[in-house]
Motif scaffolding. Structure first.
Motif, PDB file in Angstrom:
ATOM      1  N   MET A 181       0.834  -1.195   0.000  1.00 50.76           N
ATOM      2  CA  MET A 181       0.000   0.000   0.000  1.00 50.76           C
ATOM      3  C   MET A 181       0.879   1.260   0.000  1.00 50.76           C
ATOM      4  O   MET A 181       0.614   2.234  -0.710  1.00 50.76           O
ATOM      5  N   ALA A 182       1.951   1.207   0.779  1.00 51.45           N
ATOM      6  CA  ALA A 182       2.864   2.356   0.861  1.00 51.45           C
ATOM      7  C   ALA A 182       3.555   2.586  -0.485  1.00 51.45           C
ATOM      8  O   ALA A 182       3.656   3.723  -0.960  1.00 51.45           O
ATOM      9  N   GLN A 183       4.021   1.498  -1.101  1.00 45.95           N
ATOM     10  CA  GLN A 183       4.707   1.637  -2.397  1.00 45.95           C
ATOM     11  C   GLN A 183       3.744   2.168  -3.461  1.00 45.95           C
ATOM     12  O   GLN A 183       4.091   3.038  -4.255  1.00 45.95           O
ATOM     13  N   ASP A 184       2.524   1.659  -3.440  1.00 46.90           N
ATOM     14  CA  ASP A 184       1.512   2.105  -4.403  1.00 46.90           C
ATOM     15  C   ASP A 184       1.241   3.611  -4.247  1.00 46.90           C
ATOM     16  O   ASP A 184       1.098   4.336  -5.230  1.00 46.90           O
ATOM     17  N   ALA A 185       1.202   4.056  -3.005  1.00 51.16           N
ATOM     18  CA  ALA A 185       0.964   5.487  -2.765  1.00 51.16           C
ATOM     19  C   ALA A 185       2.138   6.313  -3.287  1.00 51.16           C
ATOM     20  O   ALA A 185       1.939   7.350  -3.934  1.00 51.16           O
ATOM     21  N   LEU A 186       3.345   5.864  -3.024  1.00 51.06           N
ATOM     22  CA  LEU A 186       4.524   6.587  -3.532  1.00 51.06           C
ATOM     23  C   LEU A 186       4.495   6.614  -5.063  1.00 51.06           C
ATOM     24  O   LEU A 186       4.774   7.649  -5.680  1.00 51.06           O
ATOM     25  N   ASP A 187       4.139   5.499  -5.671  1.00 50.57           N
ATOM     26  CA  ASP A 187       4.072   5.433  -7.140  1.00 50.57           C
ATOM     27  C   ASP A 187       3.123   6.496  -7.694  1.00 50.57           C
ATOM     28  O   ASP A 187       3.396   7.118  -8.705  1.00 50.57           O
ATOM     29  N   LEU A 223      13.016   4.049   3.972  1.00 49.17           N
ATOM     30  CA  LEU A 223      11.744   3.332   4.112  1.00 49.17           C
ATOM     31  C   LEU A 223      11.780   1.985   3.399  1.00 49.17           C
ATOM     32  O   LEU A 223      10.917   1.137   3.623  1.00 49.17           O
ATOM     33  N   GLY A 224      12.755   1.810   2.504  1.00 50.39           N
ATOM     34  CA  GLY A 224      12.786   0.600   1.684  1.00 50.39           C
ATOM     35  C   GLY A 224      11.793   0.673   0.543  1.00 50.39           C
ATOM     36  O   GLY A 224      11.306  -0.348   0.049  1.00 50.39           O
ATOM     37  N   LEU A 225      11.481   1.885   0.105  1.00 48.85           N
ATOM     38  CA  LEU A 225      10.552   2.066  -1.013  1.00 48.85           C
ATOM     39  C   LEU A 225      11.331   2.529  -2.243  1.00 48.85           C
ATOM     40  O   LEU A 225      12.398   3.123  -2.132  1.00 48.85           O
ATOM     41  N   VAL A 226      10.750   2.256  -3.413  1.00 51.61           N
ATOM     42  CA  VAL A 226      11.408   2.617  -4.658  1.00 51.61           C
ATOM     43  C   VAL A 226      10.678   3.787  -5.311  1.00 51.61           C
ATOM     44  O   VAL A 226       9.482   3.717  -5.589  1.00 51.61           O
ATOM     45  N   ILE A 227      11.413   4.864  -5.559  1.00 54.58           N
ATOM     46  CA  ILE A 227      10.833   6.017  -6.254  1.00 54.58           C
ATOM     47  C   ILE A 227      10.639   5.651  -7.725  1.00 54.58           C
ATOM     48  O   ILE A 227      11.544   5.099  -8.357  1.00 54.58           O
ATOM     49  N   PHE A 253      14.140  19.348  -3.231  1.00 51.05           N
ATOM     50  CA  PHE A 253      13.139  18.359  -2.788  1.00 51.05           C
ATOM     51  C   PHE A 253      13.599  16.932  -3.119  1.00 51.05           C
ATOM     52  O   PHE A 253      13.554  16.037  -2.279  1.00 51.05           O
ATOM     53  N   ILE A 254      14.062  16.749  -4.338  1.00 54.61           N
ATOM     54  CA  ILE A 254      14.476  15.408  -4.749  1.00 54.61           C
ATOM     55  C   ILE A 254      15.706  14.963  -3.955  1.00 54.61           C
ATOM     56  O   ILE A 254      15.773  13.824  -3.484  1.00 54.61           O
ATOM     57  N   ASP A 255      16.632  15.888  -3.762  1.00 54.91           N
ATOM     58  CA  ASP A 255      17.843  15.544  -3.013  1.00 54.91           C
ATOM     59  C   ASP A 255      17.535  15.110  -1.581  1.00 54.91           C
ATOM     60  O   ASP A 255      18.177  14.230  -1.041  1.00 54.91           O
ATOM     61  N   GLN A 256      16.562  15.738  -0.976  1.00 54.29           N
ATOM     62  CA  GLN A 256      16.296  15.347   0.412  1.00 54.29           C
ATOM     63  C   GLN A 256      15.314  14.181   0.525  1.00 54.29           C
ATOM     64  O   GLN A 256      15.326  13.457   1.512  1.00 54.29           O
ATOM     65  N   THR A 257      14.504  13.955  -0.492  1.00 55.23           N
ATOM     66  CA  THR A 257      13.499  12.902  -0.384  1.00 55.23           C
ATOM     67  C   THR A 257      14.023  11.524  -0.789  1.00 55.23           C
ATOM     68  O   THR A 257      13.620  10.507  -0.225  1.00 55.23           O
ATOM     69  N   ALA A 258      14.907  11.502  -1.769  1.00 57.51           N
ATOM     70  CA  ALA A 258      15.411  10.206  -2.256  1.00 57.51           C
ATOM     71  C   ALA A 258      16.000   9.348  -1.128  1.00 57.51           C
ATOM     72  O   ALA A 258      15.636   8.172  -1.002  1.00 57.51           O
ATOM     73  N   PRO A 259      16.880   9.911  -0.281  1.00 66.30           N
ATOM     74  CA  PRO A 259      17.402   9.077   0.818  1.00 66.30           C
ATOM     75  C   PRO A 259      16.320   8.646   1.805  1.00 66.30           C
ATOM     76  O   PRO A 259      16.431   7.588   2.427  1.00 66.30           O
TER      77      PRO A 259
END
Ligand SMILES: [Fe+2]
Ligand SMILES: [Fe+2]
Lengths: 321, 100, 255
Positions: free
Chosen positions: A193-199, A250-254, A239-245
């Protein structure tokens, strides 16, 4: 209680005032409601502040959608408090706009008639509980990056409203990230559910900083006026620089196969943004544009008799006194 | 819902002044709309003291000043004290995660 | 969903207060983002926050006293409607603003009195809990009474709507003052209060506000009952289905 002091007729005498206004900008002194200001500055501010206010108000809807379904009582409290804060943000910002001589009703009317814009991210649907986490983490996270510089913007009431708002946004981002942490540490369906939301929320969040600098014509003037302090692309990169790590943690894939750290630049490289989608949603064809506006129109129209009754009662009281 | 023709009239604007626990004076915190003074005070409490920021409120409309009643302090301000989740420090951030 | 085995009276007693606060808080939460004016979004949400907060306190205390490892969330999200013990009044639908504020007003007036009684409970923890939420309830009561006056003595439209709301809600106020064996035992143990004793002060307070609001108090007719014992209206099933949907459809212990 504030009067609009801008006198366009007196343009001949404006050079002195213009000089004093420019001097203030240079010295970093805030412009206050009763100070002289160029009409274009005032108009741009009204547009920017009210768009921001509308975004807070419409932004209550996607998350508000989950208040009745929050999966624990504590989460219900946190979400109620969070969405309530957004109402507060809208209110602070409308107040700031009102110091420029426009009434909140006029601004509301502009929103409800579809003339005014708001952040297009709120035209995407919240489909699962994880979307509440993703919005707090990504959307409030992006909002903070956008807004922290504005606490130093040239217009005093706007800067002060932003200071208050930024303090509250940090709670918003953390609670969202915390939802994601719990889901990612939970069962397989929770993590999915978390990965789907990030997607679904990643690219709309990246678009929140607005069109690329090359296609953003008003930026230069706004930067001169100090009501915009960094360019869209600069903030997007931040934003991208701070969010990617954080996604890694979280173990999620952007959902961007071109996203990778560029040692030479000292930044993340990322893939192309679908600006066609962005403009389509801005123009009104996002998945929820009509629903969002409908909800606001309904609340306003169905509340008309209540607002009227309160005024009528206040008038009766005054007459009796 | 029939649209009331007079509903275009906005509620009047009130300026809100709050004195915090450690504050020496009432400080202007912003404004809001309310139909009457009582409502302005209640709205000010609900809008501007959500994080336990105040102990006294003044609402001002035009030349009028109305102050909150000190005796009502308890019911007005105590509830927010236990809403710890409103503060970002309530959430523990996993080790190594930055920019939150 | 049935529950034929009676709970320990103390646990049922605590659940009555917890469930009542929870159901009303849940209903108010549906207003957030849809109120007549922005200021009211904030205000209604504050009441929702207070009530859900109060519900947590009663439910976690009930779970603790019960000793069956049911925490506040187990109680809120894993019981069916027959196991809920809220009064019927709070499960009346939100309706329009007059329906919501009318319901709130009738409830708040009782809530303040009930918490006052519980503040004097011989059970120290119950007394402390009641004292803690009493101030919030007093604020709610003032706010909802003010709104009843504004709507009652506002326009023709608002008066008609407030009057209609009162008429629709009135059959559900009787239950607030009706004692049963659980109440009797709580009185006997010095823990609780006799609901009938609240009727007179409640009527006096409500009557004064209705008079100021130029509203007519509905005539006493048949009073509905059952909520306290787990016999509800059709509305509660939907309310709980919505509230519990995530917990019931996705496996997970931590949220
Ligand atoms: Fe916000
Ligand atoms: Fe936010």
């Amino acid at each position: 209680m504030y009067t609009q002091m801008v006198d366009v007729e007196a343009a001949g005498a404006a050079s002195d005032e213009q000089r004093r206004f420019d001097e203030k900008l240079d010295r970093g002194v805030t412009i206050e409601p009763k100070d002289w200001m160029p009409e274009a500055y005032r108009k741009t501010l009204v547009r920017q502040i009210s768009q921001h206010a509308h975004s807070e108000i419409v932004g209550m809807l996607p998350e508000g959608n989950w208040i009745t379904r929050a999966p624990s009582l504590e989460r219900k409290l946190i979400l109620l408090a969070k969405v309530q804060d957004e109402a507060g943000h809208g209110l602070y910002l409308y107040s700031a706009a009102e110091t420029l001589g426009v009434a909140r009703d006029e601004l509301t009317e502009a929103l409800l008639s579809g003339r005014a814009k708001y952040s297009s991210i709120f035209n995407y649907p919240t489909l699962t509980w994880a979307d509440v986490g993703a919005i707090g983490w990504l959307v409030d996270g992006a909002a903070i990056i956008n807004q922290i510089p504005l606490t130093r913007c040239s217009y005093g009431p706007y800067a002060r409203a932003m200071t208050r708002i930024c303090k509250e946004e940090s709670f918003h981002q953390r609670q969202g990230f915390d939802v994601m942490v719990k889901l990612c540490a939970g069962t397989a369906p929770q993590k999915a559910m978390a990965q789907d939301a990030l997607d679904r929320w990643w690219w709309p969040a990246v678009m929140m900083f607005g069109p690329p600098d090359s296609a953003s014509p008003n930026s230069e003037q706004s930067m001169h006026w100090k009501i915009k302090l960094f360019s869209n692309d600069e903030l997007r990169q931040r934003f991208i620089d701070q969010t990617a790590p954080q996604a890694d943690a979280l173990g999620l894939v952007i959902p961007d196969c071109e996203l990778r750290w560029n040692e030479a630049r000292g930044h993340y490289d990322f893939g192309a943004v679908d600006w066609d989608e962005f403009y389509r949603v801005v123009r009104g064809d996002g998945p929820c544009n009509r629903d969002r506006l409908r909800a606001r129109v309904d609340a306003w129209e169905e509340g008309a008799w209540v607002r009227e009754a309160a005024l009528a009662h206040a008038e009766k009281r005054t007459r009796r006194a | 819902m029939p649209k009331n023709a007079r509903a275009v009239r906005d509620w009047p604007l009130w300026e809100i002044f709050i004195r915090s626990d450690h504050g020496l004076a009432h400080k202007h915190v912003g404004s809001l709309h309310a139909a009457d003074a009582t409502m302005a005070l209640q709205n000010a409490r609900d809008v501007y003291t959500r994080r336990n920021e105040g102990t006294s409120i003044w609402v001002v409309r035009a030349a009028d000043i109305t102050a909150s009643v000190p005796a009502e302090r308890g019911a007005f301000f105590d509830p927010a004290e236990d809403k710890v989740y409103r503060h970002p420090t309530f959430f523990t951030v996993p080790e190594g995660v930055k920019h939150l | 969903m049935t529950s034929t085995t009676r709970l320990d009276p103390l646990i049922e007693y605590l659940l009555r207060f917890g469930d009542t606060a929870l159901v009303l808080g849940q209903q108010l939460g549906a207003w957030t983002g849809h109120a007549p004016i922005l200021e009211e979004d904030l205000a209604l949400t504050n009441v929702a926050l207070d009530l859900v907060g109060e519900a947590r306190a009663w439910l976690s205390h009930a779970g603790e006293r019960e000793g069956l490892e049911r925490d506040e969330d187990a109680l809120a999200f894993s019981r069916g409607d027959r196991e809920f013990h809220n009064v019927l009044l709070v499960e009346r639908p939100n309706g329009n603003f007059a329906d919501t504020l009318g319901r709130q007003f009738l409830f708040d007036a009782w809530h303040v009195l009930a918490l006052e009684q519980l503040s004097a409970s011989s059970d120290g923890r119950i007394a402390a809990l009641a004292r803690k939420v009493r101030k919030e309830a007093a604020y709610h009561a003032r706010r909802s009474a003010d709104w009843v006056v504004r709507l009652g003595d506002g326009t023709e439209t608002s008066k008609a709507r407030m009057q209609a709301a009162l008429a629709a809600l009135w059959p559900y106020v009787g239950e607030l003052f009706e004692g049963d064996d659980v109440d009797a035992e709580m009185v006997a143990r010095g823990i609780g209060f006799d609901p009938a004793a609240l009727r007179e002060p409640w009527s006096r307070g409500v009557g004064a506000v209705l008079a100021e609001a130029t509203l007519v108090q509905p005539s006493e007719g048949w009073m509905q009952r059952g909520g306290k014992r787990g016999l509800h209206s059709e509305h509660l099933g939907y309310l709980l289905a919505e509230m519990q949907s995530v917990r019931r459809s996705v496996p997970g212990d931590l949220w």
